[in-house]
Design an enzyme around this catalytic site. Structure first.
Site, PDB file in Angstrom:
ATOM      1  N   HIS A   6     -16.238  76.580 -68.609  1.00 31.19           N
ATOM      2  CA  HIS A   6     -15.580  75.916 -67.483  1.00 31.19           C
ATOM      3  C   HIS A   6     -14.679  74.810 -67.995  1.00 31.19           C
ATOM      4  O   HIS A   6     -14.992  74.137 -68.982  1.00 31.19           O
ATOM      5  CB  HIS A   6     -16.591  75.385 -66.466  1.00 31.19           C
ATOM      6  CG  HIS A   6     -17.557  74.356 -66.989  1.00 31.19           C
ATOM      7  ND1 HIS A   6     -17.223  73.023 -67.111  1.00 31.19           N
ATOM      8  CD2 HIS A   6     -18.839  74.457 -67.411  1.00 31.19           C
ATOM      9  CE1 HIS A   6     -18.268  72.355 -67.575  1.00 31.19           C
ATOM     10  NE2 HIS A   6     -19.263  73.199 -67.780  1.00 31.19           N
ATOM     11  N   GLU A  44     -22.079  76.906 -72.872  1.00 25.28           N
ATOM     12  CA  GLU A  44     -22.612  75.582 -72.491  1.00 25.28           C
ATOM     13  C   GLU A  44     -23.385  75.024 -73.693  1.00 25.28           C
ATOM     14  O   GLU A  44     -23.945  75.782 -74.491  1.00 25.28           O
ATOM     15  CB  GLU A  44     -23.560  75.713 -71.291  1.00 25.28           C
ATOM     16  CG  GLU A  44     -22.861  76.042 -69.982  1.00 25.28           C
ATOM     17  CD  GLU A  44     -22.247  74.841 -69.274  1.00 25.28           C
ATOM     18  OE1 GLU A  44     -22.311  73.714 -69.813  1.00 25.28           O
ATOM     19  OE2 GLU A  44     -21.680  75.045 -68.189  1.00 25.28           O
ATOM     20  N   ASP A  82     -19.588  69.245 -73.110  1.00 28.21           N
ATOM     21  CA  ASP A  82     -19.702  70.028 -71.857  1.00 28.21           C
ATOM     22  C   ASP A  82     -18.351  70.199 -71.217  1.00 28.21           C
ATOM     23  O   ASP A  82     -17.973  69.415 -70.376  1.00 28.21           O
ATOM     24  CB  ASP A  82     -20.687  69.305 -70.927  1.00 28.21           C
ATOM     25  CG  ASP A  82     -20.966  70.083 -69.661  1.00 28.21           C
ATOM     26  OD1 ASP A  82     -20.631  71.269 -69.606  1.00 28.21           O
ATOM     27  OD2 ASP A  82     -21.519  69.504 -68.718  1.00 28.21           O
ATOM     28  N   ASP A 139     -13.558  72.184 -66.080  1.00 29.80           N
ATOM     29  CA  ASP A 139     -13.723  70.880 -65.429  1.00 29.80           C
ATOM     30  C   ASP A 139     -14.816  70.057 -66.112  1.00 29.80           C
ATOM     31  O   ASP A 139     -15.673  70.599 -66.826  1.00 29.80           O
ATOM     32  CB  ASP A 139     -14.005  71.029 -63.929  1.00 29.80           C
ATOM     33  CG  ASP A 139     -15.274  71.816 -63.619  1.00 29.80           C
ATOM     34  OD1 ASP A 139     -15.528  72.836 -64.286  1.00 29.80           O
ATOM     35  OD2 ASP A 139     -16.030  71.394 -62.715  1.00 29.80           O
ATOM     36  N   HIS A 170     -22.349  64.614 -69.651  1.00 31.77           N
ATOM     37  CA  HIS A 170     -22.377  63.793 -68.430  1.00 31.77           C
ATOM     38  C   HIS A 170     -22.614  62.307 -68.709  1.00 31.77           C
ATOM     39  O   HIS A 170     -22.772  61.524 -67.785  1.00 31.77           O
ATOM     40  CB  HIS A 170     -23.435  64.295 -67.425  1.00 31.77           C
ATOM     41  CG  HIS A 170     -23.208  65.703 -66.953  1.00 31.77           C
ATOM     42  ND1 HIS A 170     -23.648  66.163 -65.744  1.00 31.77           N
ATOM     43  CD2 HIS A 170     -22.577  66.752 -67.527  1.00 31.77           C
ATOM     44  CE1 HIS A 170     -23.311  67.436 -65.594  1.00 31.77           C
ATOM     45  NE2 HIS A 170     -22.659  67.815 -66.675  1.00 31.77           N
ATOM     46  N   GLU A 210     -16.977  74.083 -61.896  1.00 30.73           N
ATOM     47  CA  GLU A 210     -18.358  74.447 -62.240  1.00 30.73           C
ATOM     48  C   GLU A 210     -19.292  73.296 -61.926  1.00 30.73           C
ATOM     49  O   GLU A 210     -20.394  73.480 -61.422  1.00 30.73           O
ATOM     50  CB  GLU A 210     -18.454  74.805 -63.732  1.00 30.73           C
ATOM     51  CG  GLU A 210     -19.795  75.402 -64.152  1.00 30.73           C
ATOM     52  CD  GLU A 210     -20.856  74.370 -64.555  1.00 30.73           C
ATOM     53  OE1 GLU A 210     -22.013  74.750 -64.719  1.00 30.73           O
ATOM     54  OE2 GLU A 210     -20.518  73.161 -64.703  1.00 30.73           O
ATOM     55  N   GLU A 211     -18.807  72.077 -62.212  1.00 29.48           N
ATOM     56  CA  GLU A 211     -19.663  70.888 -62.109  1.00 29.48           C
ATOM     57  C   GLU A 211     -19.974  70.506 -60.665  1.00 29.48           C
ATOM     58  O   GLU A 211     -20.766  69.610 -60.418  1.00 29.48           O
ATOM     59  CB  GLU A 211     -19.010  69.698 -62.835  1.00 29.48           C
ATOM     60  CG  GLU A 211     -18.818  69.905 -64.341  1.00 29.48           C
ATOM     61  CD  GLU A 211     -20.125  69.850 -65.121  1.00 29.48           C
ATOM     62  OE1 GLU A 211     -21.207  69.774 -64.514  1.00 29.48           O
ATOM     63  OE2 GLU A 211     -20.040  69.904 -66.370  1.00 29.48           O
TER      64      GLU A 211
HETATM   65 ZN   LIG Z   1     -21.129  72.570 -68.369  1.00 34.50          ZN
END
Ligand SMILES: [Zn+2]
Length: 384
Positions: free
Chosen positions: A70, A162, A102, A72, A356, A134-135
């Protein structure tokens, strides 16, 4: 040719926080692929502010392998970054920036590896899939999944990069996030029995969720491949009431179910609905006929559990050099691909311990491991 570090530097410079457009990044990837002679298909959202990218190389037809990631990233708002989040910084063998782990690190490695796949004819198709949103609940990829599901030429196996520290992962739990709105009837608290106290009825529903959760935790239902080894239910937000001397007419709470792939999280929602219909609404409506309890889904994605003996798992073991499979606590788009008939496994550079968080990083050593992993895949897919 650009290596994975140089490509990661480019990708990190795009602020692709989920609320922003990802088109600048997608254009950059499309141009890079075009430079290698690879055509891209873009699948836009309705507003044409975001797009999934799908590309393929090798022979036409069905089967083969898809590398998926992903584009984003999660917001940096309110996080104490000591380095610029949207500019790659190298410190002692680590590359810092939002999305390094990520999961732009994986996308950079995939892009850097493509010349290897193009060097010699492949015996199987290689697909590349880059998604958006995705997030925020695995939303963007769904249009791509639908296209693949409808296509006779869909890949057989999907490898999602991931961050797993390059360990082979076969599954994760599914998630269902729900909102419940309880509508009662207000009155002066001195006459409480004449009102319908929305907070008290919400509390009954939340208590019922707790009991469902306890049942799901029954040791007979455990699957030790997951941590915790059972499906969980929790209420995370609640609001209601205006003043202590007013019986509250409204109460809203949000809850989520994190379900083992064998459990259906919708089952929890239907059970709660049934409880509301049978036990609560008749009592509420006896006092005020306008009383209501509404449920709405906030987001959901399916769980994933690929069999260790499957072709996808065997390929992953071959690429990783061992079959010490595990699961992860976070969710991925994998369950959606899997439902569309594409067997999916997970392995990528970096760790979700950094994902994150402020000062997110991926180590150069992890990128090198991923480069080597992709080189083995290229070798495996090469026509003998
Ligand atoms: Zn991810």
């Amino acid at each position: 040719m650009l290596d994975s570090r140089a490509l990661l530097e480019k990708l990190i410079a795009f602020d692709t926080t989920s609320r922003e457009s990802n088109l600048a990044l997608i254009d950059c990837v499309r141009d890079y692929l075009a430079g290698l002679g690879i055509a891209s298909v873009l699948i836009f959202n309705d507003e044409r502010t975001k797009a999934n990218l799908h590309a393929r190389v090798g022979p036409p037809g069905p089967g083969g392998v898809m590398l998926s990631g992903h584009s984003d990233v999660v917001p940096v708002d309110g996080q104490a970054w000591t380095l610029p989040p949207f500019q790659l910084s190298e410190r002692e063998g680590r590359l810092y920036g939002r999305g390094t782990a990520d999961m732009k690190g994986f996308i950079a490695c995939v892009l850097a590896s493509l010349p290897r796949f193009l060097e010699q004819p492949l015996r199987l198709p290689l697909h590349i899939a880059i998604s958006y949103d995705e997030e925020v609940g695995c939303l963007g990829v769904r249009s791509l999944v639908e296209q693949l599901r409808a296509s006779p030429d869909r890949p057989a196996i999907c490898l999602i990069g991931e961050p797993t520290d390059m360990r082979p992962v076969l599954g994760h739990k599914g998630k269902l996030a729900m909102r419940c709105d309880v509508h009662g009837a207000a009155c002066h608290s001195a006459y409480a029995p004449l009102g319908v106290n929305a907070i008290e009825y919400a509390a009954r529903l939340i208590g019922q969720l707790g009991e469902i959760g306890q049942r799901l935790a029954d040791p007979d239902r455990h699957d030790e491949r997951f941590d915790p080894p059972y499906s969980t239910v929790q209420t995370g937000l609640i609001q209601g009431g205006r003043a202590l001397n007013i019986v509250p007419a409204e109460c809203r709470f949000d809850f989520e179910v994190r379900a083992l792939p064998a459990d259906d999280p919708q089952q929890v929602a239907s059970e709660l609905r049934a409880y509301a219909e049978a036990e609560l609404l008749p009592r509420m409506r006896a006092v005020d006929p306008h009383s209501a309890i509404h449920f709405s889904e906030l987001s959901s994605y399916p769980g994933l559990l690929t069999e260790p003996g499957s072709d996808a798992a065997r390929l992953l073991a071959l690429l990783c050099g061992h079959e010490d499979f595990s699961t992860v606590a976070f969710g991925t788009e994998g369950g959606l691909f899997d439902e569309a008939g594409i067997a999916t496994v997970i392995c990528g550079p970096g760790s979700m311990d950094q994902g994150h968080k402020p000062d997110e990083f991926v180590s150069l050593e992890q990128l090198a491991q991923c480069d080597a992993w992709l080189a083995r895949l290229a070798g495996w897919m090469r026509l003998a």
